[in-house]
Design an enzyme around this catalytic site. Structure first.
Site, PDB file in Angstrom:
ATOM      1  N   CYS A  16     123.643 100.863  55.498  1.00 51.39           N
ATOM      2  CA  CYS A  16     123.598  99.519  56.074  1.00 51.39           C
ATOM      3  C   CYS A  16     123.396  99.672  57.577  1.00 51.39           C
ATOM      4  CB  CYS A  16     124.834  98.694  55.706  1.00 51.39           C
ATOM      5  SG  CYS A  16     126.381  99.192  56.481  1.00 51.39           S
ATOM      6  N   THR A  17     123.858  98.723  58.367  1.00 52.47           N
ATOM      7  CA  THR A  17     123.621  98.789  59.815  1.00 52.47           C
ATOM      8  C   THR A  17     124.709  99.595  60.525  1.00 52.47           C
ATOM      9  OG1 THR A  17     122.506  96.630  59.764  1.00 52.47           O
ATOM     10  CG2 THR A  17     123.188  97.453  61.915  1.00 52.47           C
ATOM     11  N   GLY A  18     125.915  99.063  60.555  1.00 53.15           N
ATOM     12  CA  GLY A  18     126.981  99.711  61.313  1.00 53.15           C
ATOM     13  C   GLY A  18     127.725 100.781  60.561  1.00 53.15           C
ATOM     14  N   ASN A  19     127.547 100.839  59.227  1.00 54.89           N
ATOM     15  CA  ASN A  19     128.265 101.787  58.362  1.00 54.89           C
ATOM     16  C   ASN A  19     129.777 101.612  58.473  1.00 54.89           C
ATOM     17  OD1 ASN A  19     128.734 105.373  58.037  1.00 54.89           O
ATOM     18  ND2 ASN A  19     128.462 103.893  56.393  1.00 54.89           N
ATOM     19  N   CYS A  21     131.118  98.246  57.004  1.00 59.68           N
ATOM     20  CA  CYS A  21     131.496  97.192  56.048  1.00 59.68           C
ATOM     21  C   CYS A  21     130.865  97.415  54.677  1.00 59.68           C
ATOM     22  CB  CYS A  21     131.094  95.817  56.581  1.00 59.68           C
ATOM     23  SG  CYS A  21     131.943  95.304  58.087  1.00 59.68           S
ATOM     24  N   ARG A  22     129.573  97.118  54.567  1.00 55.73           N
ATOM     25  CA  ARG A  22     128.925  97.122  53.263  1.00 55.73           C
ATOM     26  C   ARG A  22     128.729  98.516  52.690  1.00 55.73           C
ATOM     27  NH1 ARG A  22     123.939  93.625  55.323  1.00 55.73           N
ATOM     28  NH2 ARG A  22     124.479  94.862  57.164  1.00 55.73           N
ATOM     29  N   ASP A 135     115.107 100.103  29.166  1.00 55.82           N
ATOM     30  CA  ASP A 135     115.584 100.383  27.814  1.00 55.82           C
ATOM     31  C   ASP A 135     116.524 101.582  27.881  1.00 55.82           C
ATOM     32  OD1 ASP A 135     116.002 101.092  25.189  1.00 55.82           O
ATOM     33  OD2 ASP A 135     113.890 101.082  24.625  1.00 55.82           O
TER      34      ASP A 135
END
Length: 204
Positions: A16-19, A21-22, A135
């Site tokens: 992510c950006t700041g590493n 939160c997400r 599948d």
């Protein structure tokens, strides 16, 4: 010792950006779901079958997860402790067998950094969506390991891109940083089902 113990681990990198939160939330949830360890944060002993790590395109290097995100991760029975943000490097991408971005913009930045990674780089929600079109019989069977199935999933998912209609924005997870508790819950509510879908597809 099994062959999987002796082989190089399958490496998953979440970006992510700041590493803070997400991507760390996905790192910890995915690692727990896959039975993996945290890439670059544990050492010694047998080589694990799967390693999961994370990094940021503009990382707040050394920072832990904010309390709001850490609490949401912990509520799933997964520890947020000991996390420290890292800056994304080309080497991290080159070493990864699967790269999961939190937004389309992150995915573009990753591929710009390492163009050869394009077919193994997805947004988290994109991969979860593509999993639904695959599948299960195309993946290794009951005797295969989780790592075997995840490794096989990546090229199959790449072939499914563009074959079904969807809203592009649905492939992104919103950034909760500096938001209130409701924004953190919304972001977590977008990433958690995607992690669960991917884990369910490969974990046996």
């Amino acid at each position: 010792m099994t062959p999987a113990d002796q082989a190089e681990p399958l490496r998953v990198l979440v970006v992510c950006t700041g590493n803070i939160c997400r991507s760390p939330a996905v790192e910890r949830l995915l690692a727990a779901g896959l039975g993996a360890t945290y890439q670059g944060r544990e050492g010694g002993g047998l080589v694990p079958a799967i390693e999961v790590g994370s990094a940021g395109t503009g990382a707040m290097v050394g920072w832990p997860m904010p309390d709001e995100m850490a609490a949401l991760v912990a509520a799933q029975g997964v520890s947020p402790d000991g996390f420290a943000a890292r800056q994304l490097t080309p080497g991290m991408v080159q070493q990864a067998d699967l790269v999961l971005a939190l937004t389309r913009r992150h995915r573009s930045a990753i591929v710009e950094l390492v163009p050869a990674a394009v077919r193994r780089t997805f947004t988290l929600r994109e991969l979860a969506r593509l999993v639904g079109d695959i599948d299960p019989a195309t993946l290794p069977g009951a005797n295969a390991t989780t790592a075997d199935r995840l490794r096989a999933l990546v090229p199959v998912a790449a072939t499914r891109r563009g074959l079904s209609a969807h809203r592009p924005a649905d492939d992104d997870v919103i950034d909760p940083y500096s938001g209130d508790a409701a924004v953190y819950r919304k972001s977590f509510g977008q990433l958690l089902p995607a992690v669960e879908t991917i884990v369910a597809a490969v974990r046996r």
